[in-house]
Design a protein around this motif. Structure first.
Motif, PDB file in Angstrom:
ATOM      1  N   ALA A 158      -8.070  19.320 -14.589  1.00 31.02           N
ATOM      2  CA  ALA A 158      -8.125  18.804 -13.216  1.00 31.02           C
ATOM      3  C   ALA A 158      -9.560  18.540 -12.746  1.00 31.02           C
ATOM      4  N   PRO A 159     -10.475  19.513 -12.847  1.00 31.07           N
ATOM      5  CA  PRO A 159     -11.858  19.228 -12.420  1.00 31.07           C
ATOM      6  C   PRO A 159     -12.543  18.186 -13.308  1.00 31.07           C
ATOM      7  N   ILE A 160     -12.148  18.116 -14.565  1.00 34.47           N
ATOM      8  CA  ILE A 160     -12.732  17.095 -15.440  1.00 34.47           C
ATOM      9  C   ILE A 160     -12.276  15.717 -14.996  1.00 34.47           C
TER      10      ILE A 160
ATOM     11  N   GLU B   8     -11.470  14.893 -11.966  1.00 35.15           N
ATOM     12  CA  GLU B   8     -12.198  14.615 -10.724  1.00 35.15           C
ATOM     13  C   GLU B   8     -13.611  14.118 -11.021  1.00 35.15           C
ATOM     14  N   ALA B   9     -14.259  14.762 -11.986  1.00 33.17           N
ATOM     15  CA  ALA B   9     -15.607  14.347 -12.370  1.00 33.17           C
ATOM     16  C   ALA B   9     -15.590  12.947 -12.968  1.00 33.17           C
ATOM     17  N   MET B  10     -14.604  12.658 -13.800  1.00 32.31           N
ATOM     18  CA  MET B  10     -14.492  11.330 -14.410  1.00 32.31           C
ATOM     19  C   MET B  10     -14.238  10.254 -13.359  1.00 32.31           C
ATOM     20  N   ASN B  11     -13.414  10.565 -12.357  1.00 32.11           N
ATOM     21  CA  ASN B  11     -13.155   9.601 -11.280  1.00 32.11           C
ATOM     22  C   ASN B  11     -14.432   9.304 -10.495  1.00 32.11           C
ATOM     23  N   ARG B  12     -15.243  10.338 -10.308  1.00 33.24           N
ATOM     24  CA  ARG B  12     -16.527  10.123  -9.612  1.00 33.24           C
ATOM     25  C   ARG B  12     -17.433   9.214 -10.446  1.00 33.24           C
ATOM     26  N   LEU B  13     -17.472   9.441 -11.741  1.00 30.53           N
ATOM     27  CA  LEU B  13     -18.306   8.621 -12.620  1.00 30.53           C
ATOM     28  C   LEU B  13     -17.781   7.188 -12.703  1.00 30.53           C
ATOM     29  N   ILE B  14     -16.470   7.018 -12.594  1.00 32.34           N
ATOM     30  CA  ILE B  14     -15.892   5.673 -12.541  1.00 32.34           C
ATOM     31  C   ILE B  14     -16.353   4.959 -11.273  1.00 32.34           C
ATOM     32  N   SER B  15     -16.359   5.685 -10.156  1.00 28.59           N
ATOM     33  CA  SER B  15     -16.790   5.082  -8.885  1.00 28.59           C
ATOM     34  C   SER B  15     -18.258   4.697  -8.920  1.00 28.59           C
ATOM     35  N   GLU B  16     -19.047   5.383  -9.776  1.00 23.04           N
ATOM     36  CA  GLU B  16     -20.481   5.092  -9.912  1.00 23.04           C
ATOM     37  C   GLU B  16     -20.748   4.082 -11.028  1.00 23.04           C
ATOM     38  N   ARG B  17     -19.692   3.574 -11.648  1.00 27.09           N
ATOM     39  CA  ARG B  17     -19.760   2.561 -12.703  1.00 27.09           C
ATOM     40  C   ARG B  17     -20.357   3.101 -14.008  1.00 27.09           C
ATOM     41  N   LEU B  18     -20.379   4.409 -14.142  1.00 27.35           N
ATOM     42  CA  LEU B  18     -20.873   5.013 -15.374  1.00 27.35           C
ATOM     43  C   LEU B  18     -19.750   5.159 -16.397  1.00 27.35           C
TER      44      LEU B  18
ATOM     45  N   ALA C 230     -18.641  19.876 -14.610  1.00 28.06           N
ATOM     46  CA  ALA C 230     -18.115  18.843 -15.502  1.00 28.06           C
ATOM     47  C   ALA C 230     -18.841  17.522 -15.286  1.00 28.06           C
ATOM     48  N   TYR C 231     -19.073  17.174 -14.025  1.00 28.78           N
ATOM     49  CA  TYR C 231     -19.789  15.937 -13.696  1.00 28.78           C
ATOM     50  C   TYR C 231     -21.189  15.948 -14.300  1.00 28.78           C
ATOM     51  N   ARG C 232     -21.900  17.050 -14.139  1.00 30.36           N
ATOM     52  CA  ARG C 232     -23.268  17.167 -14.646  1.00 30.36           C
ATOM     53  C   ARG C 232     -23.308  17.019 -16.169  1.00 30.36           C
ATOM     54  N   ILE C 233     -22.383  17.688 -16.853  1.00 34.83           N
ATOM     55  CA  ILE C 233     -22.388  17.664 -18.313  1.00 34.83           C
ATOM     56  C   ILE C 233     -22.005  16.285 -18.852  1.00 34.83           C
ATOM     57  N   ILE C 234     -20.963  15.688 -18.295  1.00 34.49           N
ATOM     58  CA  ILE C 234     -20.523  14.370 -18.777  1.00 34.49           C
ATOM     59  C   ILE C 234     -21.598  13.324 -18.508  1.00 34.49           C
ATOM     60  N   LYS C 235     -22.206  13.372 -17.342  1.00 36.65           N
ATOM     61  CA  LYS C 235     -23.258  12.417 -16.997  1.00 36.65           C
ATOM     62  C   LYS C 235     -24.440  12.556 -17.952  1.00 36.65           C
ATOM     63  N   ALA C 236     -24.812  13.798 -18.288  1.00 35.00           N
ATOM     64  CA  ALA C 236     -25.912  14.024 -19.221  1.00 35.00           C
ATOM     65  C   ALA C 236     -25.582  13.460 -20.599  1.00 35.00           C
ATOM     66  N   ARG C 237     -24.337  13.584 -21.019  1.00 35.49           N
ATOM     67  CA  ARG C 237     -23.911  13.034 -22.305  1.00 35.49           C
ATOM     68  C   ARG C 237     -24.004  11.507 -22.307  1.00 35.49           C
ATOM     69  N   LEU C 238     -23.679  10.896 -21.193  1.00 32.78           N
ATOM     70  CA  LEU C 238     -23.755   9.442 -21.087  1.00 32.78           C
ATOM     71  C   LEU C 238     -25.206   8.971 -21.146  1.00 32.78           C
ATOM     72  N   ILE C 239     -26.080   9.665 -20.418  1.00 35.03           N
ATOM     73  CA  ILE C 239     -27.483   9.271 -20.375  1.00 35.03           C
ATOM     74  C   ILE C 239     -28.158   9.463 -21.733  1.00 35.03           C
ATOM     75  N   SER C 240     -27.798  10.538 -22.424  1.00 30.01           N
ATOM     76  CA  SER C 240     -28.427  10.822 -23.714  1.00 30.01           C
ATOM     77  C   SER C 240     -27.913   9.921 -24.826  1.00 30.01           C
ATOM     78  N   GLY C 241     -26.769   9.269 -24.589  1.00 34.41           N
ATOM     79  CA  GLY C 241     -26.185   8.440 -25.638  1.00 34.41           C
ATOM     80  C   GLY C 241     -25.253   9.210 -26.545  1.00 34.41           C
ATOM     81  N   GLU C 242     -25.005  10.479 -26.218  1.00 32.08           N
ATOM     82  CA  GLU C 242     -24.082  11.279 -27.033  1.00 32.08           C
ATOM     83  C   GLU C 242     -22.702  10.640 -27.046  1.00 32.08           C
ATOM     84  N   ASP C 243     -22.297  10.090 -25.902  1.00 28.96           N
ATOM     85  CA  ASP C 243     -21.074   9.289 -25.827  1.00 28.96           C
ATOM     86  C   ASP C 243     -21.513   7.835 -25.720  1.00 28.96           C
ATOM     87  N   PRO C 244     -21.474   7.082 -26.819  1.00 23.12           N
ATOM     88  CA  PRO C 244     -22.026   5.720 -26.834  1.00 23.12           C
ATOM     89  C   PRO C 244     -21.148   4.696 -26.122  1.00 23.12           C
ATOM     90  N   GLN C 245     -21.713   3.530 -25.888  1.00 20.40           N
ATOM     91  CA  GLN C 245     -20.975   2.445 -25.247  1.00 20.40           C
ATOM     92  C   GLN C 245     -19.722   2.117 -26.041  1.00 20.40           C
TER      93      GLN C 245
END
Length: 233
Positions: free
Chosen positions: A42-44, A46-56, A9-24
């Motif tokens: 639940a795992p999603i 967890e992945a979102m909380n990790r991305l929040i901690s990374e400011r993404l 989940a972390y890998r996929i969401i992060k890729a979507r953020l980098i590609s701009g699929e999920d815009p600002q």
């Protein structure tokens, strides 16, 4: 090695953020992602909380989780930190950058030049999205090779996080023409040639100019988008 659901989940969401699929400014729903990805919530989360901690991603009380829209000051700070880290790395590796590292940087330059030539031949442009991956990989290879050559794992971790933020916060060029890719390649070659000559001052000057040009383009686009967002009186 088996990939956990949280890691997937972390890998996929992060890729979507980098590609701009999920815009600002977009709201990120764990429920919607669960349905789209076929992964339980639940795992999603967890992945979102990790991305929040990374400011993404950013959590807004009572509203949900969103893709951040950085301020001008945050963008300036991001590029300032990048400049400090990358110029500091040059102090360590010049002179003495390994032949293997120089070869890897040259390959990344060749890859960007090839992309530019392909765009010229087809009369097309490179748009931000999944097709952006080749350019992002080649550009990252060039810069991260310098950082890896310091053999400082903490420094590498910091610059990797910085570069991801830079991509997610991108207000810069969204459509890359052949001319833009040729310019990026020319700037990289200028940095690399100075490194090959073991000229620390010239390599620092070339890298500083390269980073600041990227900063200026990003800030200009940020100003343009801010003006577009103003209500019409």
């Amino acid at each position: 090695m088996h990939e956990t659901l949280q890691a997937k989940a972390y890998r996929i969401i992060k890729a979507r953020l980098i590609s701009g699929e999920d815009p600002q400014g977009a709201r990120i729903s764990d429920f919607a992602l669960s349905r789209q990805l076929g992964i339980s919530r639940a795992p999603i989360r967890e992945a979102m909380n990790r991305l929040i901690s990374e400011r993404l991603l950013v959590q807004k009380a009572g509203l949900g989780v969103f893709v951040p829209k950085p301020t001008r000051e945050e963008i300036e700070n991001l590029y300032e930190v990048r400049e400090w880290l990358e110029l500091g790395a040059l102090e360590v590796v010049v002179p003495g950058l390994p032949v293997e590292a120089i070869s890897e940087m040259q390959k990344s330059c060749d890859a960007i030049r090839l992309m530019a030539d392909e765009l010229e031949q087809t009369g097309t442009c490179l748009e931000r999205g999944k097709s952006f991956a080749r350019l992002g990989e080649a550009d990252s290879t060039f810069h991260l090779t310098i950082m890896r050559s310091t053999q400082n794992s903490l420094l590498l971790e910091l610059i990797q996080g910085n570069r991801v933020l830079e991509q997610v916060w991108d207000f810069g060029v969204r459509i890359y023409s052949a001319d833009v890719l040729h310019r990026i390649c020319d700037e990289h070659i200028g940095i690399l040639e100075a490194i090959k000559r073991e000229d620390l001052d010239a390599s620092r000057a070339a890298l500083r100019e390269h980073i600041r040009l990227g900063r200026d383009i990003t800030l200009r686009r940020f100003a343009e988008e801010s003006e577009e967002a103003l209500p019409v009186s």
